[in-house]
Design a protein around this motif. Sequence first.
Motif, PDB file in Angstrom:
ATOM      1  N   GLU A 147      -7.552   8.162  -2.969  1.00 49.18           N
ATOM      2  CA  GLU A 147      -6.508   7.627  -2.090  1.00 49.18           C
ATOM      3  C   GLU A 147      -6.156   6.171  -2.418  1.00 49.18           C
ATOM      4  N   SER A 187      -2.283   0.080  -2.182  1.00 49.16           N
ATOM      5  CA  SER A 187      -2.330   1.528  -2.349  1.00 49.16           C
ATOM      6  C   SER A 187      -1.337   2.201  -1.408  1.00 49.16           C
ATOM      7  N   GLU A 188      -1.048   1.542  -0.293  1.00 43.98           N
ATOM      8  CA  GLU A 188      -0.010   1.983   0.635  1.00 43.98           C
ATOM      9  C   GLU A 188       0.695   0.743   1.160  1.00 43.98           C
ATOM     10  N   ARG A 198      -2.385   3.007  13.081  1.00 48.27           N
ATOM     11  CA  ARG A 198      -2.874   3.683  11.887  1.00 48.27           C
ATOM     12  C   ARG A 198      -4.365   3.402  11.749  1.00 48.27           C
ATOM     13  N   ARG A 202      -7.429  -0.194   4.376  1.00 48.73           N
ATOM     14  CA  ARG A 202      -6.390  -0.518   3.400  1.00 48.73           C
ATOM     15  C   ARG A 202      -7.053  -0.865   2.078  1.00 48.73           C
TER      16      ARG A 202
END
Length: 311
Positions: A147, A187-188, A198, A202
């Motif tokens: 991820e 990564s996001e 959320r 991270r």
Amino acid sequence: MSSQISRTLTLAERTAGLVKHVDVDQVLRRVNSSISVGHSVDLGWGRVYGGQTMAQALSAAQNLAGESRNLHQLSCHFLRPGDVKHDIEFEADLLADGKSFAVAHVRALQKGKSILTLTASLQTPEEGLDHQYQHRFSRDGKNLRPEWKKPQELESIFEHMQPYVKDIPAPLRPLYEHPQPIEVRPSEFIPPWEKASRPPVRANWVKSRLALPSDPRVHQRLLTYISDWGLLETSVFPHEGVGMWMPNMQMASLSHSMVFHRDFKLDEQWLCHAMYSPTSSGGRGYSLGEFWTEDGDLIASTSQEGLIRVN
């Protein structure tokens, strides 16, 4: 305004400026103490960026302990906001200087008042037992968490923010108008104005865009500088309707620690700062992080506690 002042700095000039920015000018040196001066830079927040004060205090500690000692741990307490209009004075004292370890204490002062204290432990290099727990790997034990993705698959913060530059508050806009010396690839991408709840996790990949001096102390200062970027913010993620850029959101670092485990080159390796927040309570957020190489070497660990208050 002269053309020298108004022109846009090149990336090479910004990189050289950042390297100088995380260093200090020593003005007095005694056997076990020193006084140094660091210069402040306004990043648009109206106060000195915490990573700057930490990195400059670290520089004062490293200079006092000497090149033969490698940093392995630092701990900071933030006492007052730093004023970007004034330089910072660093008073460093060597508390211990043994055969293997040296411990330095640094006070950062503005207008005669302490704004930060740092304690750093430095060690003469030696060989020893070596292991790392593979909890950050996929089940096959060969790859980092999928991820997180790979840095080559991701866009930088600079690229993500380009569609919004005109809407960014004017004081913060220079941070996103041009590529910065340390490239950050999330990564996001989570916009700082996002208020949706959320999970408190991270990951940011970081690397210098250009070559840096070979001195490992410079790389440690720069990693200290960038370690303050986004770590505390992770503790805000689980809370619905709360965002970083809310006018009534008050955030400030209270303490920050780092442990350096292995050598690294910030201009040769992508490092993934994997962060998570185990808890927030009492008006405080608490976050932990780890810097990993693409090959799966744990470089450094981070922790931070800070004020998170919605007024």
